[in-house]
Design a protein around this motif. Structure first.
Motif, short mmCIF file in Angstrom:
data_model
loop_
_atom_site.label_atom_id
_atom_site.label_comp_id
_atom_site.label_asym_id
_atom_site.label_seq_id
_atom_site.Cartn_x
_atom_site.Cartn_y
_atom_site.Cartn_z
N THR G 81 -25.51 -8.45 8.85
CA THR G 81 -25.79 -7.82 10.14
C THR G 81 -26.37 -6.44 9.89
OG1 THR G 81 -24.87 -7.12 12.27
CG2 THR G 81 -23.47 -6.82 10.34
N ILE G 82 -27.14 -5.93 10.86
CA ILE G 82 -27.57 -4.53 10.74
C ILE G 82 -26.76 -3.64 11.68
CG2 ILE G 82 -29.91 -5.08 9.94
CD1 ILE G 82 -30.82 -4.42 12.88
N LEU G 83 -25.74 -4.20 12.30
CA LEU G 83 -24.82 -3.36 13.08
C LEU G 83 -24.00 -2.49 12.12
CD1 LEU G 83 -23.39 -6.00 15.61
CD2 LEU G 83 -25.21 -4.31 16.01
N PRO G 84 -23.58 -1.31 12.56
CA PRO G 84 -22.68 -0.50 11.72
C PRO G 84 -21.36 -1.22 11.51
CG PRO G 84 -23.43 0.77 13.66
CD PRO G 84 -23.91 -0.63 13.83
N VAL G 85 -20.93 -1.31 10.24
CA VAL G 85 -19.67 -1.95 9.89
C VAL G 85 -18.71 -0.89 9.36
CG1 VAL G 85 -18.52 -3.65 8.42
CG2 VAL G 85 -20.78 -4.14 9.40
N ILE G 86 -17.53 -0.82 9.97
CA ILE G 86 -16.49 0.12 9.57
C ILE G 86 -15.41 -0.65 8.83
CG2 ILE G 86 -14.82 1.83 10.41
CD1 ILE G 86 -16.53 1.98 13.01
N GLY G 87 -15.04 -0.18 7.63
CA GLY G 87 -14.06 -0.90 6.83
C GLY G 87 -12.70 -0.22 6.85
N ILE G 88 -11.65 -1.02 6.94
CA ILE G 88 -10.27 -0.50 6.83
C ILE G 88 -9.61 -1.15 5.62
CG2 ILE G 88 -8.03 -0.21 7.95
CD1 ILE G 88 -9.45 -0.91 10.62
N PRO G 89 -9.37 -0.37 4.56
CA PRO G 89 -8.65 -0.93 3.41
C PRO G 89 -7.18 -1.10 3.77
CG PRO G 89 -9.84 1.12 2.85
CD PRO G 89 -9.80 1.01 4.34
N MET G 90 -6.66 -2.31 3.57
CA MET G 90 -5.27 -2.58 3.93
C MET G 90 -4.33 -2.16 2.79
SD MET G 90 -4.91 -3.96 6.96
CE MET G 90 -6.29 -4.04 8.14
N PRO G 91 -3.19 -1.57 3.14
CA PRO G 91 -2.20 -1.27 2.10
C PRO G 91 -1.50 -2.57 1.69
CG PRO G 91 -1.32 -0.70 4.24
CD PRO G 91 -2.73 -1.20 4.48
N GLY G 92 -0.60 -2.47 0.74
CA GLY G 92 0.16 -3.64 0.31
C GLY G 92 -0.34 -4.18 -1.01
N GLY G 93 0.42 -5.11 -1.58
CA GLY G 93 0.12 -5.60 -2.92
C GLY G 93 0.59 -4.58 -3.94
N ALA G 94 0.46 -4.95 -5.22
CA ALA G 94 1.00 -4.10 -6.28
C ALA G 94 0.28 -2.76 -6.34
CB ALA G 94 0.90 -4.81 -7.62
N LEU G 95 -0.98 -2.71 -5.96
CA LEU G 95 -1.73 -1.45 -6.04
C LEU G 95 -1.72 -0.70 -4.72
CD1 LEU G 95 -4.75 -2.61 -8.24
CD2 LEU G 95 -2.65 -1.48 -8.96
N ASN G 96 -1.09 -1.27 -3.73
CA ASN G 96 -0.87 -0.63 -2.41
C ASN G 96 -2.14 -0.11 -1.74
OD1 ASN G 96 0.81 -0.12 -0.30
ND2 ASN G 96 1.27 1.97 -0.93
N GLY G 97 -3.26 -0.79 -1.97
CA GLY G 97 -4.46 -0.45 -1.22
C GLY G 97 -5.52 0.32 -1.99
N VAL G 98 -5.22 0.78 -3.19
CA VAL G 98 -6.28 1.43 -3.97
C VAL G 98 -7.36 0.40 -4.29
CG1 VAL G 98 -6.87 2.51 -6.16
CG2 VAL G 98 -4.83 3.21 -4.95
N ASP G 99 -6.94 -0.83 -4.58
CA ASP G 99 -7.91 -1.90 -4.83
C ASP G 99 -8.74 -2.15 -3.57
OD1 ASP G 99 -5.56 -2.82 -3.61
OD2 ASP G 99 -5.28 -4.51 -4.96
N ALA G 100 -8.09 -2.20 -2.42
CA ALA G 100 -8.82 -2.43 -1.17
C ALA G 100 -9.77 -1.27 -0.86
CB ALA G 100 -7.84 -2.64 -0.02
N LEU G 101 -9.32 -0.06 -1.16
CA LEU G 101 -10.18 1.11 -0.92
C LEU G 101 -11.44 1.03 -1.78
CD1 LEU G 101 -10.83 3.94 0.18
CD2 LEU G 101 -9.40 4.89 -1.62
N TYR G 102 -11.27 0.81 -3.08
CA TYR G 102 -12.44 0.75 -3.96
C TYR G 102 -13.35 -0.41 -3.57
CZ TYR G 102 -10.16 4.15 -7.09
OH TYR G 102 -9.58 5.27 -7.62
N SER G 103 -12.76 -1.55 -3.19
CA SER G 103 -13.57 -2.72 -2.83
C SER G 103 -14.32 -2.51 -1.52
CB SER G 103 -12.67 -3.97 -2.69
OG SER G 103 -11.99 -4.23 -3.89
N THR G 104 -13.84 -1.58 -0.70
CA THR G 104 -14.47 -1.33 0.59
C THR G 104 -15.48 -0.20 0.52
OG1 THR G 104 -12.48 -2.10 1.75
CG2 THR G 104 -14.00 -0.73 3.02
N VAL G 105 -15.12 0.89 -0.15
CA VAL G 105 -15.94 2.11 -0.06
C VAL G 105 -17.04 2.14 -1.12
CG1 VAL G 105 -14.62 3.67 -1.59
CG2 VAL G 105 -15.78 4.59 0.41
#
Lengths: 166, 166, 166, 166, 166, 166, 166, 166
Positions: G81-105
């Motif tokens: 899509t060319i719409l603006p997409v906003i990502g929210i990294p979810m906490p939880g799991g052994a890394l508590n969201g650092v993995d989600a943050l890096y995968s999103t940002v």
């Protein structure tokens, strides 16, 4: 456990059982014969080496190894077999599995370990990855995997529909 | 290298030599006989196991093991001997030694490894730590260590004086 | 505690006691005389320096130091003695021991500290590492360590057998 | 360096000089008398302790301490004086200063160290922070700091104008 | 709170109060007048700027700022005053204060913040660091700090003696 | 730069220019008028606040802010405007942008910043994200974005074909 | 949910609902019509792709995507899509969201995702960021945002006053 | 490349070629037919999806996917096939591959990816892991792997002997 296991699961410590069970449940659901053992790279190195060395001759096709902290188990096992070895980094300890992840995934060139995510998600995926490897030579497993994927998709859809209806 | 080595140094790869040399230099300076070997926990597991198992009987007192990435070498060696094993996490790779540090220092309970810092500082200290252990039963080394400490102190003082004079 | 301690354990704070107890239990099991002290690198620097400086003359052979956060204790002690110093990074605080690990293991060249894992596993291994060092000059400890290793191996085997039977 | 220094700068090693120079340059620019010394928490602990203990009596008002890796210097100094101690974590080594940062900033309760950023930016700010503390009792420094802030602001404006004009 | 506060404490959110209280307790114990305010760098930027800009004219000598996550508070305050600003990174959130630590301590050159440890230990030390700064111009505080240090030392000694006696 | 800019780019320091240029290039390619300014959250807080506060009235639609280390710029700007603010964490310094990333992305609830990746990839995406926002009300940009996406896809295909042919 | 949604929220798993609800609450408070869907990048890739591809034609203006661990959802959606997409990294799991943050940002150049903070603060800000984007073409939302900012400021002031009065 | 490839290698960008070549070299040495493609999860999602979906029908047995930063490629491919997918996290960017590692290895439950180490060591191991999987149904590869292992062992031995002789 089964007479002619295709998958050998090794965990470094009894305390890893709840996580390993996720992999076992997958293998059970797909009707894949397995053997689960406790053996430590450090506290029982001779038995660990023997388990790895003899696996292929016993008809094992895939090995799943789970350990925590400085998790050497998967690497030590991989060094003694040419079977594919899947590693599960265990959570827990002060670093909660980052140490286990790096010790499992950062294998030097020459001896590969296929690492999964830390903890239960990783253990479930280890079971699925083993089934995917076995399915390369097993039509039944291949069909079962396709059904499993379709079922996962439907499950997400059901939850989505339930959310829309709520 | 010496006929009756007291310290066995094992490195996982030839590329670790420049770092290991720091430990060797310390042993040379203190007149401690050593043997340096290349053997990998993963690529030559049988020879690594043999080196560790036979070390005590050959008169070795301390083992220094250096490896990088998922650095299993120190742990694998420690599992096969009751001699004190000192680990040197090697720098390099994408994580530059954090993986090697965690794989070396985060040993599970039962099989200890005394970890040094990543890289050359750690290697130099591995040599010194080995000498400190040997000095417990060797008056000459004990004196030499005290002289070394005094010399380090004087060296800092000289540099400080030079700075004041500049 | 004993009249002629061979191992001196120092912790930075009373709150480190449950972790340090793991090291003490090992020393007790191996019949190694020890002395355990509370002294902080920062809050009681004079007494910490004195403990370290006088240890060798009192017959101490190995020092185990445990501290948390910016854990300077092991390094400060190591700077005042040529006895081998084993560091235990304490868990806790916002960084849960990564700060203590880096402050303990990343010692600059010249003054070595042999670092163990963060927390209880590290404390148990600190006790074992001290025994392994003492065993270099003590036949009884050497035999006891070999028995301990065999017992650990058997224990893993028993748990493995129990799992197979379950 | 000056006869009656108000600021004492201590670095753990000669190699820290290029970073410490950033702090010195600030002190020079503000006309603050200083003394710069090389003394290591580990390699010259007695002299380090003496420098810290005697600083207040010599008229020193603020101490700046810079060290790398397991950077114990600022903490060891802070334990021996009630003067404000500013820490500069040095970059370098395999962890490039994260170890020095944690070893400097994560001081346990009781003995504070005011930590700056890793490296040259931190060193410059250490100099400025020292001047800000001294300015509390020195009208001239207070005015000079205000002028410095205004100059920084103008400098940013000039660069912005140049960019607009380019 | 006091009529002529010497220390201004600002926290970004009411939820930071239990941590900030550690700093307040120290100031109370040393008889230092303080003012504690809630003001956010992001949600109330105008009031935060005003608090910082007017502090010096109101007789404030030191500012302590505590905030969590992307903790901009200490830096924003420091940009508007030449008083020394002490930062306390708050724990909590998914990264448990590492984000707050980096946002507080890694200030670019020009505007210094003296960062303490994450959480309660850091807050207590922030209070002590403020007192140490004020003590440069206050004989009473200087004596009180020396008594506090001696008391801490005795407290460690008492706990050590109790442990020996247990 | 343009008479009626729709996008305002602010960088904390001149040294950020090579990274910011990636965003500028995108805006140029899409024919979006922009204004690029140097203003620091810390060294020129008044001008930074003014730039942010007045942006909407000047017809600006989107703000892109890039800064390094404890990167407060995007957050400080976002606190003074209801325009969407896009943050670019700058690489560099001892932590190479992890500090800037956490300082940019971990904004507390209430004042959002849309963070991009660290460095040039993030800057290019900041430009694209701004265009995507503007395209919601601009048919020409919407078509241009679709063409850009198709072109990217074709470019990958060309490279793939070239690889197959090699 | 609404007939003509302007914002599409997609979460990878039902378990992300409590976090996503923070974004929904913001949209409700601002009277913005939204649609919330469960669809996984991995378990239901076809439906995820369809949701993203069709969003613009359905009148959606902004997409908010939240996922955990190796959080590919926001990136996979943004690629379609060319719409603006906003990502929210979810906490939880052994890394508590650092993995989600890096995968999103850490999106590579070409396909931007505007990442928010990990967890509930990020989700609330995702809602606000969406409103800020929509407000560019909606006078009512623009006024509502200004009122919201003023209210936040007043709320901080009230809490500050209550603290002063306590 | 070969007419009937058994292994499909996909890289997200041409710049990943030097790393991927390590995997290709292994496949060549073992005489395994492969196909190497450039296709991005984000910039060419349709072609990536097609490559993954059609692989099994084309006779592919194993897929190796390498990508950097927020490395979604392996996960996106794995979601569209039941073939085993091996992920190679690419180094580079400000985080030098930690982001790619987390994005590759931390796959949520349901869709496994077997992750290798970051960079060239990981790529070489990806090739070996693919061969180990294929060897389960290929006697020739099984023998070749055993020969490869023996050769690696001999190579370490040769280097060790050369070191002893030096």
């Amino acid at each position: 456990m089964a007479t002619n296991p295709q998958v050998l699961l090794i965990m470094g410590s009894e305390s890893d059982l709840p996580v390993m069970q996720e992999a076992v449940d997958v293998l059970c659901n797909f009707g894949v014969a397995y053997e689960m053992r406790i053996s430590s790279a450090h506290r029982s190195p001779v038995r660990t080496t023997a388990l790895a060395s003899e696996a292929a001759n016993r008809g094992i096709k895939v090995i799943i190894a789970g350990a925590g902290m400085a998790a050497h188990l998967a690497g030590v096992v991989a060094a003694k077999t040419i079977l594919p070895v899947i590693g599960i980094p265990m959570p827990g300890g002060a670093l909660n599995g980052v140490d286990a992840l790096y010790s499992t995934v950062q294998m030097p060139a020459g001896i590969p370990v296929g690492s999964m995510a830390i903890g239960k998600a990783g253990a479930k995926n280890a079971g699925l990855f083993a089934v995917q490897i076995l399915a390369l030579g097993d039509e039944r497993l291949s069909s079962a995997l396709q059904a499993f994927r379709a079922e996962m998709d439907r499950d997400v859809e059901q939850r989505d529909l339930a959310l829309q209806a709520s």
